[in-house]
Design an enzyme around this catalytic site. Structure first.
Site, mmCIF file in Angstrom:
data_model
loop_
_atom_site.group_PDB
_atom_site.id
_atom_site.type_symbol
_atom_site.label_atom_id
_atom_site.label_comp_id
_atom_site.label_asym_id
_atom_site.label_seq_id
_atom_site.Cartn_x
_atom_site.Cartn_y
_atom_site.Cartn_z
ATOM 1 N N ASP A 276 0.850 -1.410 -0.217
ATOM 2 C CA ASP A 276 0.063 -0.012 0.174
ATOM 3 C C ASP A 276 1.010 1.200 0.068
ATOM 4 O OD1 ASP A 276 -0.726 0.941 3.401
ATOM 5 O OD2 ASP A 276 0.810 -0.294 2.749
ATOM 6 N N ASP B 174 6.775 0.928 1.862
ATOM 7 C CA ASP B 174 6.322 -0.069 0.706
ATOM 8 C C ASP B 174 7.255 0.049 -0.330
ATOM 9 O OD1 ASP B 174 3.724 0.813 2.201
ATOM 10 O OD2 ASP B 174 3.373 -1.068 1.944
ATOM 11 N N ASN C 149 -2.501 3.150 3.080
ATOM 12 C CA ASN C 149 -1.842 4.341 3.543
ATOM 13 C C ASN C 149 -2.714 5.356 2.869
ATOM 14 O OD1 ASN C 149 0.477 4.029 5.220
ATOM 15 N ND2 ASN C 149 1.548 3.000 3.400
ATOM 16 N N THR D 275 2.495 -6.129 3.018
ATOM 17 C CA THR D 275 3.030 -4.941 3.859
ATOM 18 C C THR D 275 2.030 -3.798 4.222
ATOM 19 O OG1 THR D 275 3.787 -3.824 1.882
ATOM 20 C CG2 THR D 275 5.408 -5.590 3.012
ATOM 21 N N PHE E 25 -1.216 0.056 12.360
ATOM 22 C CA PHE E 25 -1.794 0.724 11.198
ATOM 23 C C PHE E 25 -2.677 -0.306 10.379
ATOM 24 C CE2 PHE E 25 -3.650 3.657 8.467
ATOM 25 C CZ PHE E 25 -3.476 3.016 7.175
ATOM 26 N N ASN E 26 -1.779 -1.378 10.096
ATOM 27 C CA ASN E 26 -2.040 -2.098 8.889
ATOM 28 C C ASN E 26 -3.351 -3.223 9.654
ATOM 29 O OD1 ASN E 26 -0.383 -1.458 7.151
ATOM 30 N ND2 ASN E 26 1.132 -2.708 7.689
ATOM 31 N N HIS F 214 9.659 -0.180 8.161
ATOM 32 C CA HIS F 214 8.781 -1.050 8.463
ATOM 33 C C HIS F 214 8.801 -2.112 7.556
ATOM 34 C CE1 HIS F 214 6.990 1.576 11.483
ATOM 35 N NE2 HIS F 214 6.811 2.567 10.625
ATOM 36 N N ASP F 215 8.224 -1.980 6.469
ATOM 37 C CA ASP F 215 8.083 -2.919 5.411
ATOM 38 C C ASP F 215 9.249 -3.849 4.847
ATOM 39 O OD1 ASP F 215 5.364 -0.884 4.070
ATOM 40 O OD2 ASP F 215 5.206 -2.075 5.763
HETATM 41 O O1 RIB Z 1 2.311 0.598 10.821
HETATM 42 C C1 RIB Z 1 3.383 0.709 9.693
HETATM 43 C C2 RIB Z 1 2.717 0.199 8.579
HETATM 44 O O2 RIB Z 1 1.293 0.983 8.242
HETATM 45 C C3 RIB Z 1 3.525 0.000 7.235
HETATM 46 O O3 RIB Z 1 3.301 -1.056 6.580
HETATM 47 C C4 RIB Z 1 3.438 1.463 6.660
HETATM 48 O O4 RIB Z 1 3.564 1.345 5.161
HETATM 49 C C5 RIB Z 1 1.828 1.711 6.918
HETATM 50 O O5 RIB Z 1 1.034 0.781 5.774
HETATM 51 CA CA CA Z 2 2.683 -0.496 4.255
#
Ligand code: RIB
Ligand code: CA
Length: 311
Positions: free
Chosen positions: A12, A17, A41, A126, A167-168, A241-242
């Protein structure tokens, strides 16, 4: 590509990403069969355009890109424009993409690719898990060929979108529940791990020294990402993160992990989207996920730098 690991990357974009795509596309251990895009996102329209822009800019013309689910399974849509900007990939200006998405829906691609992968396939989501959950719901037989799902999401401590939820998972808790209860081998690469992957100035300097168009793009992405992570979270550097999820599929030594029970809260207003991790094994429920703990920073950054040098 007998010795390569077949993967599907579900994204996303999203700044991190975008870097995850750049790593996955160039690592010699991975056979990236396709990139599937999900709303997260930003809206699907924007996450798709961002995926096309990044792949076009990086010359990744031979990786099929598929548009997926535009909304979460049940709840109302949430986006992260406070972190990734109005485009979802603010900072660099991209030339008009020369690429177009495939006509096939991402969920159909995931189903078809998994059913065809008799020697196994790894899914690396991701973003929110909406595409993955829909594929599992529509065609459970795909489980027979899925070796593992290595996902960026969740946290065994604090959330980043609410105090409880990352978030994801927060964007689509019901989809996450489907994935974590699928019985598949799940590796959860959560915030506790990914916050160890902060791109400090010395890392940005290493990337800048590569000095090709793609590495210079990453420097620009990190500049914007770093600005928003400082403004919103008071972080001293942006966490990739991803990229951690992709790196963990390339080399199992990138992080340590512990198998534990992980359940997804979907009923509580206060804790919706929390990955409830039985870290100390205090409940009598079958452990269903490897949860990533400690990052091998040197190996992680070396893998990314090595990939960026190949553009
Ligand atoms: O919380 C971080 C995640 O949320 C990552 O994948 C970032 O790209 C957002 O999607
Ligand atoms: Ca992401």
């Amino acid at each position: 590509m007998a010795d390569k690991k077949k993967i599907i990357l579900d994204v996303d974009p999203g700044h991190d990403d975008a870097v995850a795509i750049l790593l996955a596309a160039k690592n010699e251990k991975l056979d990236l069969k396709g990139i599937t895009v999900v709303a997260g996102n930003q809206t699907l329209e924007k996450t798709l355009q961002n995926t096309l822009n990044v792949c076009s800019f990086a010359g990744l013309n031979d990786i099929p890109i598929f548009a997926g689910m535009a909304k979460p399974l049940v709840r109302e849509q949430v986006i992260a424009d406070d972190i990734h900007g109005d485009s979802g990939l603010d900072g660099p200006q991209f030339p008009k993409s020369t690429l177009k998405e495939e006509d096939k829906h991402a969920v159909d691609f995931i189903i078809e690719e998994c059913l065809a992968a008799e020697d196994g396939i790894t899914l690396i989501p991701t973003g929110p898990l909406t595409n993955i959950a829909m594929a599992l719901i529509r065609e459970p037989k795909i489980k027979e060929n899925i070796d593992e799902i290595v996902l960026m999401g969740g946290s065994y401590t604090l959330g980043n979108t609410t105090p409880a939820a990352e978030f994801n998972i927060y964007v689509d808790g019901e989809a996450a529940k489907v994935v974590f209860e699928s019985g598949l081998d799940i590796t959860m690469v959560g915030l506790d791990l990914t916050h160890q992957a902060k791109a400090y100035p010395e890392i940005v300097e290493r990337i800048a020294e590569i000095d090709n168009d793609v590495s210079n793009l990453v420097v620009e992405l990190l500049k914007f990402f770093g600005y928003t992570y400082n403004r919103v979270f008071d972080f001293d550097a942006p966490p990739l993160h991803d990229v951690c999820a992709v790196a963990g599929v390339i080399d199992k030594d990138v992080f340590t992990s512990r198998k534990m029970r992980v359940d997804i809260e979907t009923d509580s207003e206060l804790n919706y989207g929390r990955t409830v991790c039985d870290f100390y094994g205090v409940v009598d429920k079958e452990a269903n996920a490897e949860v990533a703990l400690d990052l091998n920073k040197e190996l992680f950054w070396d893998l990314l730098i090595e990939a960026l040098k190949k553009y």
